[in-house]
Write an enzyme that holds these catalytic residues in place. Structure first.
Site, PDB file in Angstrom:
ATOM      1  N   ARG A 123       0.812  -1.234   0.000  1.00  9.23           N
ATOM      2  CA  ARG A 123       0.000   0.000   0.000  1.00  9.23           C
ATOM      3  C   ARG A 123       0.838   1.274   0.000  1.00  9.23           C
ATOM      4  O   ARG A 123       0.372   2.328   0.429  1.00  9.23           O
ATOM      5  CB  ARG A 123      -0.974   0.015   1.189  1.00  9.23           C
ATOM      6  CG  ARG A 123      -1.942  -1.155   1.176  1.00  9.23           C
ATOM      7  CD  ARG A 123      -3.124  -0.938   2.100  1.00  9.23           C
ATOM      8  NE  ARG A 123      -3.907  -2.150   2.189  1.00  9.23           N
ATOM      9  CZ  ARG A 123      -3.732  -3.085   3.137  1.00  9.23           C
ATOM     10  NH1 ARG A 123      -2.827  -2.908   4.079  1.00  9.23           N
ATOM     11  NH2 ARG A 123      -4.466  -4.166   3.112  1.00  9.23           N
ATOM     12  N   LYS A 145       1.492  10.866 -12.110  1.00  3.68           N
ATOM     13  CA  LYS A 145       0.642   9.879 -12.770  1.00  3.68           C
ATOM     14  C   LYS A 145       1.425   8.591 -12.963  1.00  3.68           C
ATOM     15  O   LYS A 145       2.500   8.587 -13.557  1.00  3.68           O
ATOM     16  CB  LYS A 145       0.213  10.390 -14.142  1.00  3.68           C
ATOM     17  CG  LYS A 145      -0.905  11.393 -14.087  1.00  3.68           C
ATOM     18  CD  LYS A 145      -1.439  11.596 -15.496  1.00  3.68           C
ATOM     19  CE  LYS A 145      -2.559  12.605 -15.526  1.00  3.68           C
ATOM     20  NZ  LYS A 145      -3.074  12.764 -16.901  1.00  3.68           N
ATOM     21  N   GLU A 187       6.471  16.784 -26.422  1.00  7.15           N
ATOM     22  CA  GLU A 187       5.883  17.227 -25.147  1.00  7.15           C
ATOM     23  C   GLU A 187       6.397  18.615 -24.759  1.00  7.15           C
ATOM     24  O   GLU A 187       5.688  19.383 -24.116  1.00  7.15           O
ATOM     25  CB  GLU A 187       6.166  16.214 -24.033  1.00  7.15           C
ATOM     26  CG  GLU A 187       5.406  14.903 -24.168  1.00  7.15           C
ATOM     27  CD  GLU A 187       3.927  14.986 -23.739  1.00  7.15           C
ATOM     28  OE1 GLU A 187       3.539  15.912 -22.997  1.00  7.15           O
ATOM     29  OE2 GLU A 187       3.154  14.109 -24.169  1.00  7.15           O
ATOM     30  N   LYS A 229       4.754  22.488 -16.070  1.00  6.76           N
ATOM     31  CA  LYS A 229       3.912  21.366 -15.674  1.00  6.76           C
ATOM     32  C   LYS A 229       3.758  21.324 -14.154  1.00  6.76           C
ATOM     33  O   LYS A 229       2.674  21.057 -13.642  1.00  6.76           O
ATOM     34  CB  LYS A 229       4.504  20.048 -16.192  1.00  6.76           C
ATOM     35  CG  LYS A 229       3.500  18.924 -16.103  1.00  6.76           C
ATOM     36  CD  LYS A 229       3.879  17.674 -16.842  1.00  6.76           C
ATOM     37  CE  LYS A 229       2.820  16.618 -16.541  1.00  6.76           C
ATOM     38  NZ  LYS A 229       3.231  15.266 -16.925  1.00  6.76           N
ATOM     39  N   GLU A 239      -6.236  16.196 -11.037  1.00  2.36           N
ATOM     40  CA  GLU A 239      -6.848  16.366 -12.341  1.00  2.36           C
ATOM     41  C   GLU A 239      -8.338  16.679 -12.280  1.00  2.36           C
ATOM     42  O   GLU A 239      -9.148  16.083 -12.985  1.00  2.36           O
ATOM     43  CB  GLU A 239      -6.621  15.095 -13.176  1.00  2.36           C
ATOM     44  CG  GLU A 239      -6.569  15.385 -14.648  1.00  2.36           C
ATOM     45  CD  GLU A 239      -5.897  14.259 -15.441  1.00  2.36           C
ATOM     46  OE1 GLU A 239      -5.855  13.136 -14.966  1.00  2.36           O
ATOM     47  OE2 GLU A 239      -5.431  14.558 -16.548  1.00  2.36           O
ATOM     48  N   ARG A 243      -5.557  20.919 -14.756  1.00  2.67           N
ATOM     49  CA  ARG A 243      -4.559  19.967 -15.192  1.00  2.67           C
ATOM     50  C   ARG A 243      -4.888  19.307 -16.522  1.00  2.67           C
ATOM     51  O   ARG A 243      -3.999  18.851 -17.247  1.00  2.67           O
ATOM     52  CB  ARG A 243      -4.394  18.892 -14.110  1.00  2.67           C
ATOM     53  CG  ARG A 243      -3.330  17.909 -14.442  1.00  2.67           C
ATOM     54  CD  ARG A 243      -2.992  17.064 -13.232  1.00  2.67           C
ATOM     55  NE  ARG A 243      -2.068  16.023 -13.627  1.00  2.67           N
ATOM     56  CZ  ARG A 243      -1.380  15.266 -12.800  1.00  2.67           C
ATOM     57  NH1 ARG A 243      -1.526  15.442 -11.517  1.00  2.67           N
ATOM     58  NH2 ARG A 243      -0.567  14.361 -13.234  1.00  2.67           N
ATOM     59  N   ASN A 247      -3.420  17.584 -21.387  1.00  2.00           N
ATOM     60  CA  ASN A 247      -3.809  16.540 -22.333  1.00  2.00           C
ATOM     61  C   ASN A 247      -4.010  17.069 -23.754  1.00  2.00           C
ATOM     62  O   ASN A 247      -4.530  16.357 -24.607  1.00  2.00           O
ATOM     63  CB  ASN A 247      -5.086  15.844 -21.848  1.00  2.00           C
ATOM     64  CG  ASN A 247      -4.798  14.922 -20.683  1.00  2.00           C
ATOM     65  OD1 ASN A 247      -3.830  14.169 -20.704  1.00  2.00           O
ATOM     66  ND2 ASN A 247      -5.623  15.001 -19.649  1.00  2.00           N
ATOM     67  N   HIS A 250      -3.753  14.837 -26.714  1.00  2.28           N
ATOM     68  CA  HIS A 250      -3.801  13.466 -26.206  1.00  2.28           C
ATOM     69  C   HIS A 250      -5.089  12.727 -26.575  1.00  2.28           C
ATOM     70  O   HIS A 250      -5.098  11.505 -26.621  1.00  2.28           O
ATOM     71  CB  HIS A 250      -3.619  13.447 -24.689  1.00  2.28           C
ATOM     72  CG  HIS A 250      -2.189  13.635 -24.258  1.00  2.28           C
ATOM     73  ND1 HIS A 250      -1.458  14.754 -24.603  1.00  2.28           N
ATOM     74  CD2 HIS A 250      -1.347  12.847 -23.539  1.00  2.28           C
ATOM     75  CE1 HIS A 250      -0.234  14.650 -24.085  1.00  2.28           C
ATOM     76  NE2 HIS A 250      -0.143  13.508 -23.441  1.00  2.28           N
ATOM     77  N   HIS A 254      -4.085   9.452 -28.090  1.00  2.00           N
ATOM     78  CA  HIS A 254      -4.377   8.150 -27.482  1.00  2.00           C
ATOM     79  C   HIS A 254      -5.114   7.241 -28.467  1.00  2.00           C
ATOM     80  O   HIS A 254      -4.889   6.035 -28.490  1.00  2.00           O
ATOM     81  CB  HIS A 254      -5.219   8.321 -26.216  1.00  2.00           C
ATOM     82  CG  HIS A 254      -4.415   8.776 -25.029  1.00  2.00           C
ATOM     83  ND1 HIS A 254      -5.000   9.287 -23.891  1.00  2.00           N
ATOM     84  CD2 HIS A 254      -3.082   8.772 -24.803  1.00  2.00           C
ATOM     85  CE1 HIS A 254      -4.054   9.595 -23.015  1.00  2.00           C
ATOM     86  NE2 HIS A 254      -2.888   9.305 -23.549  1.00  2.00           N
ATOM     87  N   HIS A 267       4.549   7.385 -27.931  1.00  2.00           N
ATOM     88  CA  HIS A 267       3.553   8.284 -27.341  1.00  2.00           C
ATOM     89  C   HIS A 267       3.732   9.721 -27.839  1.00  2.00           C
ATOM     90  O   HIS A 267       2.782  10.378 -28.248  1.00  2.00           O
ATOM     91  CB  HIS A 267       3.655   8.214 -25.812  1.00  2.00           C
ATOM     92  CG  HIS A 267       2.771   9.177 -25.089  1.00  2.00           C
ATOM     93  ND1 HIS A 267       1.395   9.091 -25.123  1.00  2.00           N
ATOM     94  CD2 HIS A 267       3.066  10.265 -24.321  1.00  2.00           C
ATOM     95  CE1 HIS A 267       0.873  10.083 -24.409  1.00  2.00           C
ATOM     96  NE2 HIS A 267       1.866  10.804 -23.915  1.00  2.00           N
TER      97      HIS A 267
END
Lengths: 361, 361
Positions: A123, A145, A187, A229, A239, A243, A247, A250, A254, A267
């Site tokens: 955990r 992330k 990016e 960022k 998010e 935030r 994206n 993206h 994606h 990517h």
């Protein structure tokens, strides 16, 4: 000792430093403050371990900790539950405990998987990122992330989990394949486009230097990208709103990655083309002027990134975008550009999206 | 409408209510505040769905949400990565998004897996616990511990993740097998023993009523157990210190479960015997008087729980305890009882541990 820049990501009790500079991978004192327990597990892959594994282990040696190395297969295709479980099995076999620090040595795939392993093992255990690609230095090392792919969607399983520190060694980028360097520049371009028009101007002027792997240019690009960022993430860690502007490119990107199969395009390549498509949609919806769209597209092309989308079929694109994490109740959310430094998040009429898809192939 | 008691778990912006009472499963208004999106996914198992699935779906119907049910195989043996992935696959197939609320309908295994799925799906979606065993009502519904087992260790992979609400319907305990009821009473006894001697006196006097599934006695036991656990967790959400006292009986108990193979003994049964063993060790190390040890053992036996440990071999026990999450650098940590309501966390000499193991079989 060469110059080092440090960007602090301000997240209260989860704040952490990003150290940027050449040769940092070998500097023991950068790791020492973040290793409280008696053992360390390096997670890396078959490509990176032969290049930088020994340098990292040599840097850790003076600390007198037990050091284990977990070497995973290389590539986005392995960013899945099975590979994640390999990490857990190795940690349990080596009796890693709650104070064991994980060190992610590699690109975004290693960083995402190691981060999620750190978030989930017992955990939550501490971890340090040592990103070895430009993309991971500017992108996945900021924001916490972490995650893995599922056959039905990219990054669908994961956690928000912050590292103790990021050590971004600019020197390692010299061994990066050109295609991966370009994917990282994508990016950097994104960051300038959405949040800092002055930085965008700088990128436009310095694309050749970045393409040539110039250390000073790269250090500035990584620093400014991380700063932008970090400020966005600090304002919206989980998010909820702001935030989401990160994206940009993206939603389409994606879909390209998922449609071609993960790993076919990098990517950053998919995000490059995704930004061209998002800019096209922004013009169609009256948000962006044509001149800025052309300028953005030219910078992306100058960085040797693809600007034409693969022909997956319009219906397939739309289907893929509907399962994107940003979609809500099936409505696709797009990040549109209004001008360099300003974005808008919105749904879009089906016809406009289809027109962009038709124009982008 | 029958009586309802609410215990609030105070965790700042992660605070949530535990509603306790008979017939709560069918009360629409308890779910409504916690379902913000347009869809709900119930995660349950093949045993519980036929018993209470329809009641839950009927309660949700007036809310007009899309409701999906994911039915997993029953049992601790399925609390693993493969079953977790079944949940992800179902959510992605049904296009669950970031606002989809998961509802865990079942015992601790369902709660732990659903909670971890909620923590990880798209890096976190809301979830509601509807625990259907006494153990999960008093134990896993408070504290935000979620997770799955690994072949090399129990609950080794997971997250701290709080539900939006817990709906503990005392009425459903009538269908619980007696063995599972007893396993739940073990955790009630633990709570009294470690943190509230008055509550321990009450349990001692009311064991027959709890054994008989008396609704008033059970509601009080659940309420007081949740209150005690909530106050401990509120003081130490991520298990830095105080919270570890909740693991009384668990160091030995986990070894029993792992050594026999998960599912052979119920968790509560293993904790029951584990408390007897921890009390024995406490006496050996001069922490606890013999009379209190005998009294605790008698209450555990009165609850129809095992008080003798399975013969796994001393070395095997010690080996299993060393991989426990509470171990640090291979040193096993024990929660010892000093008197009812007071504990001490400490390592222990090997001979004392071996003596306890020898005396407990």
């Amino acid at each position: 000792m060469s110059a080092m820049i440090t960007v602090n990501v301000e997240l209260g009790d989860r704040a952490y430093p990003i150290h940027i500079g050449a040769g940092l991978i070998g500097r023991t004192e950068l790791y020492a403050p973040h290793i409280a327990g008696s053992s360390v597990a390096i997670v890396t892959n078959t490509t990176v371990d032969p290049l930088y594994g020994d340098a990292l282990r040599a840097a850790l040696a003076p600390l007198g900790k037990k050091v284990t190395t977990v070497v995973l297969p290389d590539g986005e295709a392995h960013k899945n539950l099975d590979t994640l479980n390999q990490i857990f099995t190795a940690l349990l076999t080596e009796r890693a405990d709650r104070k064991t620090t994980l060190i992610a040595l590699g690109g975004g795939v290693i960083g995402d998987m190691t981060g999620f392993a750190a978030a989930s093992y017992m955990r939550g255990v501490p971890f340090i990122q040592v990103p070895t690609t430009l993309l991971s230095q500017v992108d996945s090392s900021v924001g916490g992330k972490t995650g893995i792919n599922h056959p039905l969607g990219k990054n669908m399983i994961g956690a928000f989990y912050q590292p103790q520190a990021v050590i971004a060694d600019i020197g390692v980028l010299r061994t990066l394949p050109l295609r991966e360097l370009a994917a990282g520049i994508a990016e950097v371009i994104k960051t300038g486009a959405i949040a800092d028009s002055e930085f965008f101007d700088w990128i436009e002027a310095n694309t050749p230097a970045l393409n040539d792997c110039d250390a000073t240019a790269l250090a500035h690009a990584v620093k400014r990208s991380c700063e932008v960022k970090a400020s966005v993430v600090a304002a919206d860690e989980r998010e909820g709103g702001l935030r989401a502007i990160l994206n940009f490119g993206h939603t389409f990107g994606h879909a390209i990655e998922a449609g071609l199969g993960y790993g076919e395009w990098l990517h950053g390549e998919a995000v490059g083309t995704g930004m061209v498509m998002a800019a096209d949609l922004s013009v169609r919806l009256g948000r962006l002027d044509e001149k800025s769209r052309a300028r953005l597209t030219r910078v992306i092309a100058d960085a040797r990134l693809p600007v034409k989308a693969p022909a997956l079929g319009e219906d397939r694109y739309i289907d893929l975008m509907k399962v994107d994490k940003k979609a809500e109740a099936g409505e696709i959310k797009f990040i549109l550009l209004k001008r360099f430094g300003e974005t808008e998040i919105t749904g879009a009429p089906d016809e406009a999206v289809r027109a962009t898809l038709a124009a982008s192939i």
